[in-house]
Each structure stands twice: as structure tokens, then as C-alpha cells.
Design an enzyme around this catalytic site. Structure first.
Site, mmCIF file in Angstrom:
data_model
loop_
_atom_site.group_PDB
_atom_site.id
_atom_site.type_symbol
_atom_site.label_atom_id
_atom_site.label_comp_id
_atom_site.label_asym_id
_atom_site.label_seq_id
_atom_site.Cartn_x
_atom_site.Cartn_y
_atom_site.Cartn_z
ATOM 1 N N ALA A 163 -5.824 -9.614 12.270
ATOM 2 C CA ALA A 163 -5.467 -10.537 11.198
ATOM 3 C C ALA A 163 -5.488 -11.953 11.747
ATOM 4 C CB ALA A 163 -4.090 -10.191 10.650
ATOM 5 N N GLU A 164 -6.050 -12.832 10.981
ATOM 6 C CA GLU A 164 -6.256 -14.189 11.473
ATOM 7 C C GLU A 164 -5.336 -15.186 10.774
ATOM 8 O OE1 GLU A 164 -10.512 -14.961 11.110
ATOM 9 O OE2 GLU A 164 -10.923 -12.892 11.697
ATOM 10 N N PHE B 28 -2.994 -20.838 0.996
ATOM 11 C CA PHE B 28 -3.781 -19.601 1.006
ATOM 12 C C PHE B 28 -4.192 -19.291 -0.421
ATOM 13 C CE2 PHE B 28 -4.877 -15.983 3.793
ATOM 14 C CZ PHE B 28 -4.968 -16.667 4.980
ATOM 15 N N GLN C 34 -10.336 -4.413 -2.477
ATOM 16 C CA GLN C 34 -10.522 -5.864 -2.384
ATOM 17 C C GLN C 34 -11.760 -6.248 -1.580
ATOM 18 O OE1 GLN C 34 -7.651 -8.663 -0.107
ATOM 19 N NE2 GLN C 34 -7.537 -9.230 -2.262
ATOM 20 N N HIS D 22 -13.392 -9.452 0.204
ATOM 21 C CA HIS D 22 -13.061 -10.804 0.677
ATOM 22 C C HIS D 22 -14.330 -11.638 0.521
ATOM 23 C CE1 HIS D 22 -11.875 -14.065 3.264
ATOM 24 N NE2 HIS D 22 -10.690 -13.534 3.441
ATOM 25 N N LEU E 207 -14.843 -10.992 9.473
ATOM 26 C CA LEU E 207 -14.138 -11.882 8.550
ATOM 27 C C LEU E 207 -14.146 -13.335 9.031
ATOM 28 C CD1 LEU E 207 -12.074 -12.085 6.126
ATOM 29 C CD2 LEU E 207 -10.315 -12.009 7.887
ATOM 30 N N GLU F 214 -9.640 -16.826 5.317
ATOM 31 C CA GLU F 214 -9.367 -17.739 4.203
ATOM 32 C C GLU F 214 -8.773 -19.052 4.710
ATOM 33 O OE1 GLU F 214 -8.396 -15.416 0.787
ATOM 34 O OE2 GLU F 214 -6.575 -16.612 0.554
ATOM 35 N N ARG G 38 -9.089 -13.839 -4.376
ATOM 36 C CA ARG G 38 -10.289 -13.215 -3.802
ATOM 37 C C ARG G 38 -11.138 -12.477 -4.825
ATOM 38 N NH1 ARG G 38 -7.281 -11.088 1.697
ATOM 39 N NH2 ARG G 38 -7.114 -13.165 2.573
ATOM 40 N N HIS H 136 -12.503 -5.592 2.211
ATOM 41 C CA HIS H 136 -11.512 -6.116 3.148
ATOM 42 C C HIS H 136 -10.212 -5.325 3.154
ATOM 43 C CE1 HIS H 136 -9.470 -9.074 5.534
ATOM 44 N NE2 HIS H 136 -8.601 -9.365 4.590
ATOM 45 N N TYR H 137 -9.791 -4.845 1.979
ATOM 46 C CA TYR H 137 -8.418 -4.345 1.896
ATOM 47 C C TYR H 137 -8.316 -3.358 0.752
ATOM 48 C CZ TYR H 137 -3.339 -4.431 1.377
ATOM 49 O OH TYR H 137 -2.021 -4.094 1.299
ATOM 50 N N GLU I 122 -0.663 -0.773 4.783
ATOM 51 C CA GLU I 122 -1.857 -0.672 3.935
ATOM 52 C C GLU I 122 -2.108 0.757 3.452
ATOM 53 O OE1 GLU I 122 -5.237 -2.808 5.471
ATOM 54 O OE2 GLU I 122 -6.525 -2.092 3.844
ATOM 55 N N ARG J 213 -4.649 -8.187 -4.230
ATOM 56 C CA ARG J 213 -3.664 -8.716 -3.284
ATOM 57 C C ARG J 213 -3.952 -10.178 -2.982
ATOM 58 N NH1 ARG J 213 -3.413 -9.523 2.564
ATOM 59 N NH2 ARG J 213 -5.543 -8.746 2.791
ATOM 60 N N GLY K 254 -4.096 -13.114 -0.312
ATOM 61 C CA GLY K 254 -4.212 -13.243 1.134
ATOM 62 C C GLY K 254 -2.875 -13.665 1.713
ATOM 63 N N ASN L 283 -0.231 -11.846 2.078
ATOM 64 C CA ASN L 283 0.896 -11.016 1.636
ATOM 65 C C ASN L 283 0.949 -9.678 2.367
ATOM 66 O OD1 ASN L 283 2.383 -12.537 -0.136
ATOM 67 N ND2 ASN L 283 1.588 -11.615 -2.007
ATOM 68 N N SER L 284 -0.146 -9.302 3.036
ATOM 69 C CA SER L 284 -0.160 -7.968 3.623
ATOM 70 C C SER L 284 0.675 -7.861 4.898
ATOM 71 C CB SER L 284 -1.591 -7.530 3.904
ATOM 72 O OG SER L 284 -1.582 -6.330 4.610
ATOM 73 N N LEU L 285 0.561 -8.849 5.773
ATOM 74 C CA LEU L 285 1.349 -8.772 7.018
ATOM 75 C C LEU L 285 2.847 -8.731 6.700
ATOM 76 C CD1 LEU L 285 -0.686 -11.180 9.349
ATOM 77 C CD2 LEU L 285 -0.601 -8.694 9.446
HETATM 78 C C1 LIG Z 1 -10.095 -8.852 9.878
HETATM 79 C C2 LIG Z 1 -8.823 -8.783 9.087
HETATM 80 C C3 LIG Z 1 -8.042 -9.915 8.940
HETATM 81 C C4 LIG Z 1 -6.859 -9.856 8.186
HETATM 82 N N1 LIG Z 1 -6.108 -10.993 8.058
HETATM 83 C C5 LIG Z 1 -4.923 -10.932 7.391
HETATM 84 C C6 LIG Z 1 -4.068 -12.077 7.309
HETATM 85 O O1 LIG Z 1 -4.356 -13.142 7.851
HETATM 86 N N2 LIG Z 1 -2.909 -11.954 6.624
HETATM 87 C C7 LIG Z 1 -2.526 -10.791 6.021
HETATM 88 O O2 LIG Z 1 -1.454 -10.752 5.426
HETATM 89 N N3 LIG Z 1 -3.322 -9.690 6.098
HETATM 90 C C8 LIG Z 1 -4.492 -9.738 6.772
HETATM 91 N N4 LIG Z 1 -5.281 -8.606 6.848
HETATM 92 C C9 LIG Z 1 -4.771 -7.347 6.325
HETATM 93 C C10 LIG Z 1 -3.725 -6.776 7.287
HETATM 94 O O3 LIG Z 1 -4.028 -7.152 8.603
HETATM 95 C C11 LIG Z 1 -3.654 -5.254 7.221
HETATM 96 O O4 LIG Z 1 -3.554 -4.826 5.902
HETATM 97 C C12 LIG Z 1 -2.428 -4.767 8.005
HETATM 98 O O5 LIG Z 1 -2.417 -5.318 9.293
HETATM 99 C C13 LIG Z 1 -2.387 -3.262 8.052
HETATM 100 O O6 LIG Z 1 -1.387 -2.857 8.942
HETATM 101 P P1 LIG Z 1 -0.952 -1.344 9.044
HETATM 102 O O7 LIG Z 1 0.159 -1.291 10.026
HETATM 103 O O8 LIG Z 1 -0.714 -0.820 7.682
HETATM 104 O O9 LIG Z 1 -2.235 -0.587 9.601
HETATM 105 P P2 LIG Z 1 -3.123 -0.802 10.929
HETATM 106 O O10 LIG Z 1 -2.778 -2.039 11.666
HETATM 107 O O11 LIG Z 1 -4.521 -0.608 10.491
HETATM 108 O O12 LIG Z 1 -2.665 0.413 11.845
HETATM 109 C C14 LIG Z 1 -2.977 1.747 11.534
HETATM 110 C C15 LIG Z 1 -2.483 2.639 12.627
HETATM 111 O O13 LIG Z 1 -2.640 4.006 12.253
HETATM 112 C C16 LIG Z 1 -3.171 4.743 13.321
HETATM 113 N N5 LIG Z 1 -3.901 5.900 12.773
HETATM 114 C C17 LIG Z 1 -4.743 5.933 11.713
HETATM 115 N N6 LIG Z 1 -5.217 7.181 11.512
HETATM 116 C C18 LIG Z 1 -4.661 7.962 12.461
HETATM 117 C C19 LIG Z 1 -4.764 9.336 12.796
HETATM 118 N N7 LIG Z 1 -5.546 10.193 12.120
HETATM 119 N N8 LIG Z 1 -4.052 9.788 13.864
HETATM 120 C C20 LIG Z 1 -3.272 8.961 14.582
HETATM 121 N N9 LIG Z 1 -3.147 7.644 14.316
HETATM 122 C C21 LIG Z 1 -3.827 7.156 13.270
HETATM 123 C C22 LIG Z 1 -4.047 3.763 14.065
HETATM 124 O O14 LIG Z 1 -4.239 4.165 15.394
HETATM 125 C C23 LIG Z 1 -3.214 2.485 13.957
HETATM 126 O O15 LIG Z 1 -2.266 2.420 14.991
HETATM 127 C C24 LIG Z 1 -6.465 -8.649 7.580
HETATM 128 C C25 LIG Z 1 -7.244 -7.518 7.732
HETATM 129 C C26 LIG Z 1 -8.427 -7.585 8.458
HETATM 130 C C27 LIG Z 1 -9.275 -6.361 8.541
#
Ligand SMILES: Cc1cc2nc3c(=O)[nH]c(=O)nc-3n(C[C@H](O)[C@H](O)[C@H](O)COP(=O)(O)OP(=O)(O)OC[C@H]3O[C@@H](n4cnc5c(N)ncnc54)[C@H](O)[C@@H]3O)c2cc1C
Length: 584
Positions: free
Chosen positions: A48-49, A116, A230, A232, A242, A245, A285, A353-354, A377, A388, A390, A392-394
Site C-alpha cells: 500500500a502506498e 484522496f 474495484q 483503480h 499501481l 492515487e 475510482r 485493485h480491490y 479485504e 471503496r 481510496g 479507507n482500506s488500511l
Molecule cells: C498496490 C496496492 C496499494 C494499495 N494502497 C492502499 C492505500 O494506500 N490505502 C489503503 O487504504 N489501501 C490500499 N490498498 C488496499 C489495502 O492495502 C488492502 O486491501 C489491505 O492491505 C488488505 O489487508 P489484509 O490484511 O486484509 O490482507 P493482505 O495484506 O493481503 O494479507 C493476507 C494474508 O493472508 C495470508 N493468506 C492468504 N491465503 C492464505 C492461505 N491459503 N493460507 C495461509 N495464509 C494465507 C497471506 O499470506 C497474507 O499474510 C492497496 C492495495 C494494493 C494492492
């Protein structure tokens, strides 16, 4: 072999780490484990950036953040969840500050916030353009303080064990050895992230294959709002990488092939609109991605080997601003496109993206299956509805990760012990079945069968063509048929590597099966929703239809493998459905 814990967190990303910390902090006796298919710091959160939204500026208010989120969602979110979210987001972000997160600052020392998309006030906290890295690192090092958090790094979960309507644990493969193990637990919190890899062009890491969604779905938990995917508006054309934004928040402009800021033609404001925060490049978006498609239809985009593109112009920002605020954007452009945004235009196109949809949960992360929780997510609580905003996910990962962790710890404290003999017996039988199935899958031999890569590529193409930015009954029905065919071909596909140590092809086989299930749920839900709302745009039903569809879709898997969709009216607390207005 069997290991045991009270709360098993599936996923070591932002939501998973936050859930684990919340669980151990809530109960001094609870035993927590985190299981992750990659080392936690490699979870997608790290990439996430742009930043994380939370009200902190003097001219901002919780109600304004809530309203932006509700209208951004095209009124499909749960407003009770949104109110909890906006209230707790600043608390979580400050907590992270106390745990060591190096938020960027104003010269006078206050936490800096940036604009954003779809946010009408500046409320996005950031750590340059590496917010996810710093956020995840802070959570990871905080989790290390607790000896009661045990980790299974590089373990792949293949099945949830559910008996008598209650979660009992998981079966997982230790990737280093290929050993298959049962881990029993009183509760499982699925924080396994999104599923962008079901599409061909995506910002999502290779690991985002919807495993958690598919595992929950197969175990009887419904998925919610899966039709809302979503795009992006600014990904690099070939890699899908990516361009955050934040680049537009700092003043970047979107230009068509004539160098014209085309967004002014799409009801998103004019170049001289005031306040600037509401207009054009900082629109939401879904609208920006849809405007791109319209612009391509008018022949005003640039042709590239990877389809039509437009340009993102940062040149006028100057080298100093780019280096200070967007260093990673410059690095990515130099490494992957061999262009320097200080002097050149960046080619961009909308990329997946999402996932707004996910495992259906209530406001503390509980699913309808007893003991099964979800956040991040992978889950759909829902604060994002049809689109969503931008940044709001973190904070969603933090707020609802913490809520789910606390609720799971509470549940575990009350749940009976594992030594319930009948339940233990049934769980062990399920685990044995799963181990037999995995051993069988590992032995899928050649005999002229097709490799999994062609099935995966066709699935991705099918989703892009059938369930992309614009969809119709026709395109979705074709996609559903194709996915059915691909499921059959999957059952007969082969793998060439039958070894046990870090067998990435075997993992890819299991991930593909998850992706096919998730892809089918997306297409089925999209076919049923005969309206256009947020990221779900039906060319055959171009209007929003609150009469029929001011409701979340819930897709269930029947015992025979077929699917059924139901609707759950959305919770409206203070903001009745209205028009989404930007640029005015
Ligand atoms: C490039 C990019 C930039 C982004 N920038 C932003 C931003 O600036 N601001 C914002 O709010 N959001 C941003 N987002 C969205 C946000 O980063 C994600 O929605 C959020 O970080 C998801 O976190 P999470 O903990 O739900 O999942 P993740 O961080 O994806 O973690 C998933 C975890 O599940 C584990 N896992 C999955 N399947 C299995 C399995 N079968 N067995 C064991 N382990 C498994 C993985 O190993 C991992 O540890 C961005 C997304 C991307 C792709």
C-alpha cells in the site's frame, strides 16, 4: 500431527496482525496463532502506498468522513459499521503512532494529511508513499512483543474444519517440508486478503487468490456483494503495477491522446472547480475508470501493445515534490517503464485493485458460522458498499481487525475445550479426508492432461471480458458458462511437480481452485443485480434501482455445489439514499 490454539488467525497482513494483537491484549490467557502462506511482511498490505484515512484536521469531522464513505459506496454500505469505522479509525492510527509508525509530518510537527479520491476533506495520513510498509512493519514488530502469539510462517491453509455448525480448526501444508497438519482452534479469524488475481490486469500481488473467501464459502459462510470489484484508474499497462492515487492528490493530471483533461466531460467538475478536492482527478475510482472506457469508445485514448491507455502527467510538480512525496512512484516508473515522471508522461489504464465484497460478517467480524470471524479485504462488513474510497482500506483492516480479534478472544474464552470427544472424532475424520484429498491432488500426473496455466489465463480473460468495468446479462451469462467449463477442465488438469519441498506448482493448483470458486460467485452475483451502482455497471440496466436493490447480495453454496443468491436490506442510520455529486 495436530497442534492446538484458542484463536487461529489466518493471514499475517494488516488485518491479521491487528487481530492477533487485539486478541492477546483482550485476554491474558488466550493462546493465539497466526498462519500465513508468506512471511507476514510479504503480505499485500506491504505494498500500500497512498495512505490511511482518519479524521484529524481541525476543519474536518467524523460525520463528513462518514458521509463521503456512504455516498462513495453508492449507499450500499452498512451505516452502523461506517459510523463505528470513522470513530475508531483516528484512534487506531494514533495507536500505530505510539507503536512507532513514522507518519509523515508538517513542518510544525503535526501529522500530515493529504487529499484522496472521493474524500472531500484532507484526512489521509501517510508515510511518504510507502504507507503499507511502515504500517505493516509497525504491527509486525508490535506482535513480536507477545510470546503468546505463535507463528506458522509459510504454511498454506487448504480447509476449514467445521463440525456441528462450529469451527474446529484448519488443515494446512507446511510449504518447506510438504508436511500436512491439522491445527485445531476454538475460533478462526480469516484475514486472508482479496482476490484481484482472478483478473488479468491487477495491482494485486500473486498471492491474492481469494483463498480465505473460498475456504469460508465452502465451509458454509455466505459471501457478500461479490459483484463489486474495484478498478483503480491508474495502473501501469503491462504489469498492472499501481501508480498511487497520491500522485493525483499531489496534483497529477489525467490526459487523453490530445493532451486534454478529459475528466471535465464526465460530470466530475471543471479545471477551475472550487474546492479542487471535489473535482476531476480526485473523483472516486469507479467514476474515473468508467470515464476511461467512454473515452476509449470515443477513440480519444492512446493505443498501446496492452490495449488503450491515457497519460498521467506529474511533470509540473517538479523534481523536489516528486522526490519528497512520491519517491516510490518515480522508482516504479524508472524500473518498470523506463520513464522518468519528472520529465515524461506516465502511461496508465484501469486495473483491478480491490474487492469490495467478501465473507459476510457483522459489525464485530462474526460470520454466520459459529466461531468463524473475518476482517480486512477478505471480509465484507460492509463499509465499502458498491465502491471503496481510496485510503479507507488500511484503517478498515485496523478497526475491524481489532474488533474481530477481541470478539474471537471472547468467544474462545466461553467455548468448550477441545477434549469434547465426539467433536474431536468428527474433526479428525474431516482432517483425514482432507489429507487424503491433498495426497491425491499432489499426484495428478501427465497422461496428456492440460496444465493449470491455460485454465488460469482463460479464467482471467473471461472475467475481464464478461465482468469488467461494464457488464451485461449477455456477457455475464457467457462468462458463467465458460467458468463452468473451466471447473470441469480443472478437475482433469495436471501438475508436473510432485515433490514436497516448496512445491509452488501444487500451491498454484490449490489457489486456482479457490479463484474459480470466487470467480463464479462474482459472475453469479453480477448477473442477478439488474441495476447499475458504483463499480457494478450493467449496460442493460444503466440506472440505480433502490426499489429492488438497496440490499447486499449474499451468495450461498448449496450442499450439491450449486449457488443461491439472497438479498439483505442495507442498514441506513442517518443518511438516506441520495445522488452522488462530485465536482460541485
Ligand atoms: C498496490 C496496492 C496499494 C494499495 N494502497 C492502499 C492505500 O494506500 N490505502 C489503503 O487504504 N489501501 C490500499 N490498498 C488496499 C489495502 O492495502 C488492502 O486491501 C489491505 O492491505 C488488505 O489487508 P489484509 O490484511 O486484509 O490482507 P493482505 O495484506 O493481503 O494479507 C493476507 C494474508 O493472508 C495470508 N493468506 C492468504 N491465503 C492464505 C492461505 N491459503 N493460507 C495461509 N495464509 C494465507 C497471506 O499470506 C497474507 O499474510 C492497496 C492495495 C494494493 C494492492
Amino acid at each position: 500431527m495436530t497442534s492446538t490454539c484458542d484463536v487461529l488467525v489466518l493471514g499475517g497482513g494488516g488485518a491479521g496482525l491487528r487481530a492477533a494483537i487485539a486478541a492477546v491484549e483482550a485476554d491474558p490467557d488466550v493462546r493465539v496463532a497466526i498462519i500465513s502462506k508468506v512471511y507476514p511482511m510479504r503480505s499485500h498490505t506491504v505494498s500500500a502506498e497512498g495512505g490511511a484515512a482518519g479524521v484529524i484536521a481541525a476543519d474536518d469531522s467524523l460525520d463528513e468522513h462518514a458521509y463521503d464513505t456512504v455516498s462513495g459506496s453508492d449507499w450500499l454500505c452498512d451505516q452502523e459499521a461506517v459510523e463505528a469505522f470513522v470513530r475508531e479509525a483516528p484512534e487506531e492510527l494514533l495507536r500505530l503512532e505510539h507503536w512507532g509508525c513514522p507518519w509523515s509530518r508538517e513542518p510544525d510537527g503535526r501529522v500530515a494529511v493529504r487529499a484522496f479520491g472521493g474524500m472531500k476533506k484532507m484526512r489521509t495520513w501517510f508515510a511518504a508513499d510507502k504507507t503499507g510498509f511502515h504500517l505493516l512493519h509497525t504491527l509486525f514488530q508490535t506482535s513480536l512483543r507477545y510470546e503468546r502469539i505463535v507463528r506458522y510462517d509459510e504454511w498454506f491453509v487448504t480447509r476449514l474444519l467445521v463440525d456441528d455448525g462450529r469451527v474446529r480448526g484448519v488443515v494446512a501444508i507446511e510449504l518447506m517440508s510438504g508436511r500436512i497438519e491439522t491445527i485445531t482452534a476454538k475460533t478462526v479469524v480469516i484475514c486472508a486478503g482479496g482476490c484481484g488475481r482472478v483478473f488479468p490486469f491487477t495491482t494485486n500481488a500473486n498471492i491474492k487468490t481469494g483463498d480465505g473467501m473460498a475456504l469460508a464459502f465452502r465451509a458454509g459462510a455466505p459471501l457478500k456483494d461479490m459483484e463489486f470489484v474495484q478498478y483503480h484508474p491508474t495502473g501501469l499497462p503491462f504489469t498492472g503495477i499501481l501508480i498511487t492515487e497520491a500522485a493525483r492528490a499531489e496534483g497529477g493530471l489525467l490526459l487523453n491522446k490530445d493532451g486534454y483533461r478529459y475528466l471535465q466531460d464526465y460530470d466530475l467538475g471543471k479545471p477551475d472547480s472550487r474546492p479542487v478536492l471535489r473535482s476531476m482527478e480526485l473523483g472516486p475510482r469507479d467514476r474515473l475508470s468508467q470515464a476511461f472506457v467512454k473515452e476509449a469508445e470515443k477513440g480519444r485514448t492512446v493505443d498501446s501493445p496492452y490495449g488503450p491507455i491515457v497519460h498521467l502527467d506529474l511533470r509540473h510538480l517538479g523534481e523536489d515534490v516528486i522526490n519528497a512525496k512520491l519517491p516510490f512512484v518515480r522508482e516504479l516508473c524508472l524500473s518498470y517503464e523506463h520513464i522518468d515522471p519528472v520529465r515524461e508522461l506516465i502511461p496508465v489504464r484501469p486495473v483491478v485493485h480491490y474487492m469490495m465484497g467478501g465473507i459476510h460478517t457483522d459489525i464485530v467480524g462474526a460470520t454466520p458460522v459459529a466461531g468463524l470471524y473475518s476482517a480486512g479485504e477478505a471480509a465484507c462488513v460492509s463499509i465499502n458498499g458498491a465502491n471503496r474510497l481510496g485510503s479507507n482500506s488500511l484503517p478498515e483492516c485496523l478497526v475491524f481487525g481489532a474488533r474481530a480479534g477481541r470478539a474471537a478472544a471472547e468467544y474462545a474464552a466461553e467455548a468448550p475445550d477441545h477434549d469434547d470427544a465426539a467433536a474431536g472424532h468428527a474433526t479428525a475424520a474431516q482432517a483425514r479426508d482432507e489429507i487424503r484429498r491433498l495426497e491425491h491432488e499432489l499426484q495428478r500426473r501427465d497422461e496428456g492432461r492440460e496444465p493449470i496455466s491455460t485454465i488460469r489465463a482463460e479464467m482471467q480473460q473471461t472475467l475481464e471480458e464478461g465482468a469488467g468495468i461494464y457488464r451485461s446479462a449477455d456477457s455475464l451469462a457467457k462468462a458463467a458458462d465458460k467458468l463452468h467449463e473451466l471447473q470441469e477442465r480443472y478437475a482433469r488438469a495436471r501438475i508436473d511437480d510432485h515433490s514436497r519441498t516448496f512445491n509452488t506448482e501444487f500451491v498454484a493448483l490449490l489457489e486456482l481452485s479457490c479463484m474459480l470458486d470466487v470467480a463464479e460467485s462474482i459472475v453469479h452475483c453480477a448477473l442477478r443485480r439488474e441495476e447499475s451502482r458504483g463499480a457494478h455497471q450493467r449496460t442493460d440496466f444503466p440506472a440505480r434501482d433502490d426499489q429492488r436493490f438497496l440490499a447486499n447480495s449474499l451468495i450461498h453454496r448449496n450442499a450439491d455445489g450449486s449457488m443461491r443468491v439472497e438479498y439483505l436490506p442495507v442498514t441506513v442510520t442517518r443518511w438516506p439514499p441520495g445522488e452522488r455529486v462530485y465536482g460541485r
